[in-house]
Structures are given as C-alpha cells and as structure tokens.
Design a protein around this motif. Structure first.
Motif, PDB file in Angstrom:
ATOM      1  N   TYR A   1      15.220 123.038  -5.543  1.00 32.36           N
ATOM      2  CA  TYR A   1      16.586 123.478  -5.832  1.00 32.36           C
ATOM      3  C   TYR A   1      17.214 124.153  -4.610  1.00 32.36           C
ATOM      4  O   TYR A   1      16.530 124.816  -3.825  1.00 32.36           O
ATOM      5  CB  TYR A   1      16.601 124.462  -7.009  1.00 32.36           C
ATOM      6  N   ASP A   2      18.515 124.006  -4.497  1.00 31.13           N
ATOM      7  CA  ASP A   2      19.324 124.690  -3.491  1.00 31.13           C
ATOM      8  C   ASP A   2      18.750 124.470  -2.086  1.00 31.13           C
ATOM      9  O   ASP A   2      18.469 123.347  -1.702  1.00 31.13           O
ATOM     10  CB  ASP A   2      19.445 126.175  -3.839  1.00 31.13           C
TER      11      ASP A   2
ATOM     12  N   ASP B   1      18.893 123.423 -15.763  1.00 33.38           N
ATOM     13  CA  ASP B   1      17.525 122.920 -15.899  1.00 33.38           C
ATOM     14  C   ASP B   1      16.636 124.016 -16.469  1.00 33.38           C
ATOM     15  O   ASP B   1      16.667 125.169 -15.996  1.00 33.38           O
ATOM     16  CB  ASP B   1      16.962 122.491 -14.535  1.00 33.38           C
TER      17      ASP B   1
ATOM     18  N   TYR C   1      11.109 128.627 -16.029  1.00 33.47           N
ATOM     19  CA  TYR C   1      12.276 128.972 -15.221  1.00 33.47           C
ATOM     20  C   TYR C   1      13.539 128.357 -15.812  1.00 33.47           C
ATOM     21  O   TYR C   1      13.493 127.392 -16.596  1.00 33.47           O
ATOM     22  CB  TYR C   1      12.097 128.502 -13.770  1.00 33.47           C
TER      23      TYR C   1
ATOM     24  N   TRP D   1      17.389 127.262 -14.150  1.00 30.51           N
ATOM     25  CA  TRP D   1      18.244 127.125 -12.961  1.00 30.51           C
ATOM     26  C   TRP D   1      19.587 126.560 -13.382  1.00 30.51           C
ATOM     27  O   TRP D   1      19.648 125.551 -14.096  1.00 30.51           O
ATOM     28  CB  TRP D   1      17.579 126.209 -11.942  1.00 30.51           C
TER      29      TRP D   1
ATOM     30  N   HIS E   1      23.584 125.589 -11.945  1.00 33.62           N
ATOM     31  CA  HIS E   1      24.469 125.387 -10.795  1.00 33.62           C
ATOM     32  C   HIS E   1      25.825 124.906 -11.264  1.00 33.62           C
ATOM     33  O   HIS E   1      25.923 124.091 -12.195  1.00 33.62           O
ATOM     34  CB  HIS E   1      23.875 124.347  -9.836  1.00 33.62           C
TER      35      HIS E   1
ATOM     36  N   SER F   1      24.715 129.019  -7.639  1.00 37.66           N
ATOM     37  CA  SER F   1      23.457 128.733  -8.326  1.00 37.66           C
ATOM     38  C   SER F   1      22.829 130.040  -8.797  1.00 37.66           C
ATOM     39  O   SER F   1      22.870 131.050  -8.083  1.00 37.66           O
ATOM     40  CB  SER F   1      22.469 128.013  -7.398  1.00 37.66           C
TER      41      SER F   1
ATOM     42  N   LEU G   1      19.165 131.616 -10.721  1.00 41.47           N
ATOM     43  CA  LEU G   1      17.765 131.292 -10.998  1.00 41.47           C
ATOM     44  C   LEU G   1      17.069 132.437 -11.721  1.00 41.47           C
ATOM     45  O   LEU G   1      17.222 133.608 -11.346  1.00 41.47           O
ATOM     46  CB  LEU G   1      17.019 131.000  -9.689  1.00 41.47           C
TER      47      LEU G   1
ATOM     48  N   LEU H   1      13.006 132.993 -12.820  1.00 42.69           N
ATOM     49  CA  LEU H   1      11.659 132.435 -12.723  1.00 42.69           C
ATOM     50  C   LEU H   1      10.661 133.442 -13.276  1.00 42.69           C
ATOM     51  O   LEU H   1      10.579 134.580 -12.805  1.00 42.69           O
ATOM     52  CB  LEU H   1      11.320 132.112 -11.266  1.00 42.69           C
TER      53      LEU H   1
ATOM     54  N   THR I   1      11.532 136.686 -11.143  1.00 38.42           N
ATOM     55  CA  THR I   1      12.445 136.554 -10.010  1.00 38.42           C
ATOM     56  C   THR I   1      13.818 136.183 -10.556  1.00 38.42           C
ATOM     57  O   THR I   1      13.960 135.181 -11.259  1.00 38.42           O
ATOM     58  CB  THR I   1      11.961 135.476  -9.027  1.00 38.42           C
TER      59      THR I   1
ATOM     60  N   GLY J   1      20.634 134.660  -7.219  1.00 36.25           N
ATOM     61  CA  GLY J   1      21.556 133.550  -7.090  1.00 36.25           C
ATOM     62  C   GLY J   1      21.921 133.271  -5.649  1.00 36.25           C
ATOM     63  O   GLY J   1      21.595 134.030  -4.731  1.00 36.25           O
TER      64      GLY J   1
ATOM     65  N   TYR K   1      17.899 137.831  -4.280  1.00 41.02           N
ATOM     66  CA  TYR K   1      16.966 137.746  -5.396  1.00 41.02           C
ATOM     67  C   TYR K   1      16.248 139.089  -5.545  1.00 41.02           C
ATOM     68  O   TYR K   1      16.001 139.791  -4.560  1.00 41.02           O
ATOM     69  CB  TYR K   1      15.923 136.650  -5.162  1.00 41.02           C
TER      70      TYR K   1
END
Length: 433
Positions: free
Chosen positions: A119-120, A153, A180, A182, A184, A194, A196, A198, A221, A224, A240
């Motif tokens: 990702y990203d 996701d 996780y 995610w 976007h 985005s 995230l 996790l 975690t 963005g 993060y």
C-alpha cells in the motif's frame, strides 16, 4: 519443472473452454554484488563478499468476469550454492503467490491465498521486491469500493506450523496473527489521503509457576499519508503512532510500546529530464540509558525498507529494531533521458535516542552520511540493466550501535539484469450453448 509444465498445460486447456483472459509471463533477475560494509560496518579483518544471486519466476494470470486466479512460481538461489551435478536446488521451488479473488459485485470482492500486500509508498506494508525472495502473506482480504474514488481493504491472517490436533507453539519468526484496515480516497485530481490501522500479534513465551506457555501480544499501528500533485510539483507526508505491547528480548514478558513516525517529501521536476527532491524521516527510538521496561522504538514492520534510509540497509532491514531510532534527511536527484536513468541520493543519519559511550558518556547523535548512486538502461521493452554504488561515511556513534570500524572503506557495488517477458496474453470468448 514438471509441476510447472503441468500447471501451464492445465491452465491453457481450462482457458480454451471457460476463461475470458489468460496471461503467462516470467521474470529472471540475476544480480552480482560486492559487499564490504553492507548492512553493518566492516572490521579490518573482513574481506569483501562477492556473489551472484538469482530470482526465477513463472507467472500465470487467469481472469473471468466474476473471479481472478494467479499463480506465481519462484526459485531463488545463489550461483554455486549447489554442485553442478546436484539433482535439486538448495532452496527448491516455491509459490511466491497463489491466490484467488471472487467479485460478489463491482463494489465488493474477496481475495484469499498467498499474496503480496502493498500500500501507498510501502513504508508499513510492501512487497520488498528488491529482495530476491520478496515478501508475501497467507491472508484473507475483503476489498470494498465505497465510492468511485475510494477503496477500503480489510485483511486477516492466522499463522500455524502445520495441521495439528491440539494447539502448539508457533515456531516461525514472524507474526502469529494480523488484522488491518486500509482506506484510500482522492478528494480531487491532486489530493489523496490514506489511513491505516494495523493490529500485529507476536508470539512470546510466558513463564508462570515454572510452567512456560506461548501467548500472543498485540501492538497497534495507526496513522495516515497525504499526497498532493500539481504540474511539476509532488508533495507527501505521513505520520503513524504505535501502541500496545511487544515481547522483550528474552521473550518471557511484554513491555509497553509507545512510538511514532513522521515523514515529509517534496519533489520538483525542473525540466523534462531533471528531477530534484528533499525530504526527511523521523522514527522514534529507545535511549540507551532509558527504561528497559518501556519500548519507544517505532517498527515499520512489513514495509519495503530497502527503499528507505539508504540502500546499504543499515536500518530496519532485518536489523535496528528496538534500537535508538533514526532521523534521516535526504536530497534525491534524478535524470531520465530516453532509455537512460540516473539517481543520486545523499542521506544524513542521526539517532533519535541517546547513545552512550563505553564510559556511559553521551555520544554524538550524528551517525554518518551515505551516498547512493544508480544507473539504469533499458535495452529493449522487457530487458533492463541496472547498476549501483553506495558508500557509508560513518562516525564513532555508528560504531557504538553497529560494531565494526568507521575507518574501513564501507561500500557496496552491484549490477543486475532483469528479463520480464510476456509469453502470451489472449482473450477467449465464453462457450455458447
């Protein structure tokens, strides 16, 4: 090779009757390296390491309107790691990827199996394509499209040694479970965001009343990344935070985790040929005179860490975890003209946490400077040659955390040729009747 041939014939026969599209491609990537101070400082008695590694892949992509199927067969090795008369390779042949994805609707799909998760900018989750073996996960993903410009996701992974009748300790050196989310979205043609979350579950041994059992501790975690592009300018920034707990070095208890990450980058295309950038990364770390019962070191976990903090892999590439953190300032410069590409990236490294000299006196936080250079040339459409040279100019503080000698010539050179042919790609009509 017989198994690979059987897969190819089976998929081709199946495609003739049912598929809408079938693609068969491959990759060959031999790479020569000369290492002397790669990953850690060399000592006076160390000789350079010289070797050639190679990745070989054969990939099958199969797709219909309702589902997709992918198999990515891989062999990785070093030239000479087995005898010229050997009947088998040292590492054998494995499946780098083997997944299927079913589309319940245009806005909802399920993907499961062994797969790359990227990702990203790949800072936290990435494919690690530089490593010959790369990284893939055994996972279940749900892919949701809330809108035309948005993607969500949800990922889940649960690892075990094998099939068992009763629970047993997980012995592979990685996460036991992982979840996780995610998300976007693009607010406009120029601005993207985005997010995230996790949840990383690591196994550890817990001893109570002389009885040791494996348990799982979780860290989180959250953060963005923002991107902006307009004309010749591109900007990005990320932050993060990590909390929860992690196993300590002895793996018989956990410690609280409180860590952070910040980055910002600016790149400007001066002309159609020249590109100039500037940026920094700040990863929190532990003080060497700090509290051992707390962990303030940020961990980028499953990112493509070779891409960041210098190509000599001194930081976060299977190393530097739970260490003094890092402040990395870099100024990338690039040239692209027709088939030729050049990159020059100086990095200026400093520790984020306190470093102590042998007499417990505080050392300078400056760790050193690394210069990375890369040259690439596209021979033809599917064949490229890439070469690079890097050198580390380390300080006494780098010696303290890495060992070795700053006075040695710590450098790394390499040259790689990549072949990525597509053997065939064909669409077939659905059978009538």
């Amino acid at each position: 090779m017989k198994k690979i041939f059987f897969i190819a014939i089976t998929l081709f026969a199946f495609s003739q009757a049912f598929s809408q599209e079938l693609k068969m491609s491959a990759e060959l990537k031999p790479r020569f390296e000369a290492r002397h101070g790669f990953g850690t400082l060399a000592s006076p008695e160390d000789d350079p390491a010289l070797f050639v590694s190679q990745r070989t892949r054969l990939r099958f992509d199969f797709a219909t309107e309702k589902y997709q199927f992918l198999v990515d067969v891989q062999n990785v090795g070093v030239w000479g790691d087995v005898s010229t008369l050997s009947k088998s390779d040292k590492n054998g042949t494995s499946f780098h990827q083997a997944w299927g994805m079913y589309h319940f609707s245009p806005k909802f799909a399920m993907k499961l199996g062994r797969q790359e998760i990227s990702y990203d900018d790949q800072r936290i989750l990435g494919a690690v394509d530089w490593a010959q073996q790369a990284r893939s996960h055994d996972a279940l993903l749900f892919k949701i499209k809330p809108g035309e410009k948005s993607q969500l996701d949800l990922g889940f992974a649960l690892n075990a040694n094998g099939e068992t009748n009763f629970g047993e300790d997980y012995l592979v050196n990685q996460y036991k479970s992982l979840q996780y989310a995610w998300f976007h979205t693009n607010f406009s043609g120029n601005l993207g965001l985005s997010l995230l979350f996790l949840n990383n579950g690591m196994p550890y041994d817990k001893t109570e009343n002389n009885n040791t059992k494996q348990k799982t501790t979780y860290s989180q975690t959250i953060g963005g990344r923002v991107t902006y592009k307009k004309d010749r300018l591109s900007l990005d920034g990320a932050t993060y935070f990590q909390g929860g707990s992690t196993p300590n070095a002895a793996k018989d208890m956990t410690v609280d985790l409180s860590a952070y990450y910040l980055s910002a980058n600016a790149n400007f295309k001066l002309t159609d040929i020249f590109n100039l950038g500037a940026g920094f990364e700040l990863l929190s770390g532990n003080d060497q005179d700090g509290d051992a019962d707390k962990n303030n070191a940020f961990n980028p976990f499953y990112g493509t860490n070779h891409k960041f903090n210098g190509w000599m892999d001194y930081f976060y590439v299977g190393n530097h975890a739970n260490n003094v953190g890092l402040f990395d300032v870099y100024v990338p410069f690039g040239v692209t003209k027709d088939k030729v590409g050049l990159k020059l990236i100086p990095h200026f490294f400093s520790a984020n946490g306190t470093i102590l000299k042998p007499g417990f006196e505080k050392a300078d936080s400056y760790l050193g400077t690394e210069i990375d250079f890369q040259f690439s040339y596209k021979l033809v459409k599917d064949v490229m040659i890439i070469a690079g040279y890097s050198q580390m100019f380390a300080t006494e503080s780098m010696e303290i955390i890495k060992g070795g000698s700053k006075d040695e010539v710590n450098n790394w050179g390499w040259i790689m040729v990549t072949f990525k042919p597509t053997f065939f790609k064909k669409k077939f009509d659905e059978p009538k009747g």
